[in-house]
Design a protein around this motif. Structure first.
Motif, PDB file in Angstrom:
ATOM      1  N   GLY A   1       0.812  -1.210   0.000  1.00 48.80           N
ATOM      2  CA  GLY A   1       0.000   0.000   0.000  1.00 48.80           C
ATOM      3  C   GLY A   1       0.846   1.261   0.000  1.00 48.80           C
ATOM      4  O   GLY A   1       0.594   2.206  -0.747  1.00 48.80           O
TER       5      GLY A   1
ATOM      6  N   ARG B   1      -6.967  -0.887  -0.511  1.00 51.79           N
ATOM      7  CA  ARG B   1      -6.296  -0.324   0.656  1.00 51.79           C
ATOM      8  C   ARG B   1      -7.267   0.083   1.760  1.00 51.79           C
ATOM      9  O   ARG B   1      -7.001  -0.131   2.946  1.00 51.79           O
ATOM     10  CB  ARG B   1      -5.457   0.884   0.234  1.00 51.79           C
ATOM     11  CG  ARG B   1      -4.656   1.484   1.382  1.00 51.79           C
ATOM     12  CD  ARG B   1      -3.662   2.507   0.922  1.00 51.79           C
ATOM     13  NE  ARG B   1      -2.811   2.957   2.006  1.00 51.79           N
ATOM     14  CZ  ARG B   1      -1.851   3.857   1.888  1.00 51.79           C
ATOM     15  NH1 ARG B   1      -1.608   4.391   0.705  1.00 51.79           N
ATOM     16  NH2 ARG B   1      -1.125   4.219   2.926  1.00 51.79           N
TER      17      ARG B   1
ATOM     18  N   THR C   1      -8.492  -4.397   2.492  1.00 51.78           N
ATOM     19  CA  THR C   1      -7.397  -4.680   3.416  1.00 51.78           C
ATOM     20  C   THR C   1      -7.848  -4.636   4.877  1.00 51.78           C
ATOM     21  O   THR C   1      -7.556  -5.563   5.641  1.00 51.78           O
ATOM     22  CB  THR C   1      -6.221  -3.713   3.177  1.00 51.78           C
ATOM     23  OG1 THR C   1      -5.657  -3.982   1.891  1.00 51.78           O
ATOM     24  CG2 THR C   1      -5.145  -3.883   4.244  1.00 51.78           C
TER      25      THR C   1
END
Length: 310
Positions: A199, A256, A260
């Motif tokens: 990321g 992200r 995630t």
């Protein structure tokens, strides 16, 4: 026929060099340090990097031959030693091809001689970096003349490195997500490290791509041609490339900020980890597919004249 073969071989070189650079760096910042993984868990990185090395090496050698044939007017003429020697030693695109072939050959030797680990990943990342930077001599970055030549070339080099950093890491990231059980009890820790590392690196690459993309567009398209971009084949392909880039940005943001955190929460609790992991895999597959599409378009765009004539 020669033009189509040239595009395919350019695409092979772009893909191979990107993986050699981006995947090797990914292995450095995302995988556990030495001793945390059993040797069998390191088998897939070597296989991926062998494929990348072969794509770069074969693509560079055959690409030089086809490039020479294109310039000479026929494959027969392009295979003549005098013509090959002239293009390989007397043109920027030829010297860059030889450089990529040499770097790929050294990478292949490294993969044969050294065990998987940080030292090998660092060596391959360095070779992949200089190979990826040489993309600038495959397109229009090295063709600009005048006061802005160095600025355009530098922007193209940085653009290439940023693209390789992002696109090349995707296959390695996907393979890691596909087989987390191969790393045993450390699975959760490894996945978390890779998510955060990728990321952060990805955000840097995106910023560099946007800034250098604007510089390149100034030289290749020009402000006066923006509104008539679809009037040329170059402009239409560039527009499709920008759409794919926008898709990748959207997927990267979703990965992200939504997928995630969902996966991290699932890894902490356990039962929902499989579903969260599958969702992230699907997203990365689409992102990687869009990245391959961009590399194919870049390979094609490099053979066309831009609207500005740069």
């Amino acid at each position: 026929m020669l033009e189509a073969a040239l595009v395919v071989l350019r695409f092979a070189q772009y893909t191979g060099a990107a993986i050699l650079f981006g995947a090797s760096l990914f292995l450095l910042y995302a995988l556990p340090r030495a001793g945390e993984l059993a040797p069998p868990a390191l088998a897939w990185p070597r296989g991926l990097l062998v494929v990348a090395t072969l794509l770069t090496l074969v693509g560079a050698v055959l690409g030089l031959i086809v490039q020479t044939a294109t310039m000479a007017g026929s494959l027969t003429e392009g295979l003549k030693p005098a013509a090959l020697t002239f293009v390989a030693g007397g043109t920027g695109i030829g010297r860059a091809a030889l450089f990529r072939a040499l770097a790929a050959a050294v990478a292949a030797v490294g993969l044969l001689l050294f065990r998987p680990g940080a030292w090998l990943w660092g060596l391959l990342a360095g070779l992949g970096g200089v190979t990826t930077a040489s993309w600038a001599w495959m397109g229009h970055g090295a063709a600009t003349e005048g006061a802005g030549a160095l600025v355009h070339l530098a922007a193209d080099v940085v653009h290439s490195l940023a693209a390789g950093l992002w696109l090349g890491a995707l296959p390695a990231f996907l393979l890691l997500l596909w087989r987390p059980m191969s790393i045993g009890a450390a699975a959760g820790r490894v996945v978390r490290r890779s998510l955060h590392g990728f990321g952060g690196i990805g955000a840097t690459a995106v910023a560099a791509l946007i800034l250098t993309g604007l510089v390149n567009s100034w030289y290749l398209v020009g402000p006066s041609n923006v509104w008539t971009l679809w009037a040329s084949e170059y402009g239409r392909l560039l527009s499709v490339k920008l759409l794919l880039f926008a898709l990748m940005l959207g997927l990267a943001a979703a990965n992200r900020y939504r997928l995630t955190p969902r996966l991290e929460a699932a890894l902490a609790t356990g039962p929902a980890a499989a579903a969260a992991l599958a969702a992230l895999r699907r997203s990365v597959i689409v992102e990687a597919g869009a990245g391959l599409g961009i590399l194919a378009l870049v390979a094609w765009l490099g053979t066309l004249a831009p609207p500005s004539g740069g």
